[in-house]
Write a protein that holds these residues in place. Structure first.
Motif, PDB file in Angstrom:
ATOM      1  N   LYS A 142       0.841  -1.195   0.000  1.00  0.00           N
ATOM      2  CA  LYS A 142       0.000   0.000   0.000  1.00  0.00           C
ATOM      3  C   LYS A 142       0.874   1.242   0.000  1.00  0.00           C
ATOM      4  N   LEU A 143       0.578   2.148  -0.931  1.00  0.00           N
ATOM      5  CA  LEU A 143       1.294   3.406  -1.066  1.00  0.00           C
ATOM      6  C   LEU A 143       0.299   4.551  -0.986  1.00  0.00           C
ATOM      7  N   ARG A 144       0.806   5.742  -0.823  1.00  0.00           N
ATOM      8  CA  ARG A 144      -0.014   6.939  -0.989  1.00  0.00           C
ATOM      9  C   ARG A 144       0.137   7.403  -2.432  1.00  0.00           C
ATOM     10  N   GLN A 145      -0.903   8.035  -2.969  1.00  0.00           N
ATOM     11  CA  GLN A 145      -0.805   8.574  -4.330  1.00  0.00           C
ATOM     12  C   GLN A 145      -1.699   9.796  -4.459  1.00  0.00           C
ATOM     13  N   ASN A 146      -1.105  10.881  -4.919  1.00  0.00           N
ATOM     14  CA  ASN A 146      -1.847  12.116  -5.131  1.00  0.00           C
ATOM     15  C   ASN A 146      -1.171  12.905  -6.251  1.00  0.00           C
ATOM     16  N   PHE A 178      -1.158  -6.579   1.798  1.00  0.00           N
ATOM     17  CA  PHE A 178      -1.371  -5.914   0.510  1.00  0.00           C
ATOM     18  C   PHE A 178      -0.390  -6.417  -0.548  1.00  0.00           C
ATOM     19  N   ALA A 179       0.037  -7.663  -0.421  1.00  0.00           N
ATOM     20  CA  ALA A 179       1.079  -8.185  -1.311  1.00  0.00           C
ATOM     21  C   ALA A 179       0.543  -8.645  -2.661  1.00  0.00           C
ATOM     22  N   ASP A 180      -0.776  -8.788  -2.799  1.00  0.00           N
ATOM     23  CA  ASP A 180      -1.331  -9.363  -4.028  1.00  0.00           C
ATOM     24  C   ASP A 180      -1.513  -8.353  -5.150  1.00  0.00           C
ATOM     25  N   ASP A 181      -1.374  -7.048  -4.843  1.00  0.00           N
ATOM     26  CA  ASP A 181      -1.556  -6.011  -5.864  1.00  0.00           C
ATOM     27  C   ASP A 181      -0.970  -4.718  -5.312  1.00  0.00           C
ATOM     28  N   VAL A 182      -0.940  -3.685  -6.150  1.00  0.00           N
ATOM     29  CA  VAL A 182      -0.541  -2.375  -5.646  1.00  0.00           C
ATOM     30  C   VAL A 182      -1.813  -1.635  -5.247  1.00  0.00           C
ATOM     31  N   TYR A 183      -1.826  -1.144  -4.031  1.00  0.00           N
ATOM     32  CA  TYR A 183      -2.955  -0.399  -3.500  1.00  0.00           C
ATOM     33  C   TYR A 183      -2.482   1.024  -3.225  1.00  0.00           C
ATOM     34  N   VAL A 184      -3.300   2.004  -3.573  1.00  0.00           N
ATOM     35  CA  VAL A 184      -2.933   3.380  -3.271  1.00  0.00           C
ATOM     36  C   VAL A 184      -4.044   4.050  -2.478  1.00  0.00           C
ATOM     37  N   GLU A 185      -3.615   4.856  -1.533  1.00  0.00           N
ATOM     38  CA  GLU A 185      -4.546   5.632  -0.721  1.00  0.00           C
ATOM     39  C   GLU A 185      -4.479   7.080  -1.178  1.00  0.00           C
TER      40      GLU A 185
END
Length: 201
Positions: A2-6, A157-164
């Motif tokens: 899980k990452l942040r993205q903006n 959250f290892a199965d995909d890239v998730y962004v908050e």
């Protein structure tokens, strides 16, 4: 993971792929990442790890640009570089700096296995072909691998890239890039000496 993205991350993407500006952006983003991850490090080892992190992170920005060139999304390209960093943290026993638990290393590797194999990257060799400069040696704490503690890791959250996003909503696979992006809002391009915002990494 899980990452942040903006908007700042899309601005960084634009800056890093521009002539001249790309070199400036890389320098400032390296400084920012050293500060963000340095704050996760054991304070007694933080200063001695900084030269290693600076050189290592500079190499990963080449990985990021190459991943973008190969068609990976912003979130995927950035996740690849964060995985490289976590491989390096694990190899040094810097478990307190890891962003996901050690037991998820293999699963993260496997998701990008084709890319990693193409550039000779694996857990033991995190930079692979992107090891284009000398990386200063740094301390290792292998004893921490016996019973690793991950105070900053987020598992599951290892199965995909998730962004908050800035509203706290989670998006699987990342968000669509906005049409108009000003490179001046890229992380590290302003207030470099100000307070470190972990969400910008």
């Amino acid at each position: 993971m899980k990452l942040r993205q903006n908007i700042r991350h899309f601005a960084a993407k634009k800056a890093l792929t521009m002539p001249v500006v790309g070199d400036i952006a890389t320098d400032k983003l390296v400084d920012l990442h050293v500060r963000v991850f340095g704050e996760k490090a054991d304070p007694s080892h933080r200063e001695e790890r900084e030269p290693h992190m600076a050189a290592f992170f500079e190499c990963t920005f080449d990985t990021y640009v190459r991943a973008l060139e190969e068609g990976f999304s912003e979130a995927e390209a950035r996740e690849i570089t964060h995985i490289q960093a976590n491989f390096d943290f694990y190899n040094h026993g810097w478990t307190e700096m890891m962003e996901f638990p050690a037991e998820e290393l293999e699963e993260h590797y496997e998701r990008y296995e084709a890319f990693f194999e193409r550039y000779d990257i694996d857990i033991a060799n995190p930079l692979g072909d992107f090891h284009t400069q000398e990386i200063p040696a740094a301390d290792s704490t292998p004893e921490r691998l016996e019973e690793p503690e991950h105070p900053h890791a987020v598992g599951g959250f290892a199965d995909d890239v998730y962004v908050e996003d800035d509203d706290g909503e989670i998006h699987v696979g990342g968000q669509e890039a906005p049409e108009d992006v000003d490179v001046e809002v890229a992380p590290g391009m302003q207030n470099v000496d100000g307070e470190t915002d972990e969400s910008e990494a």
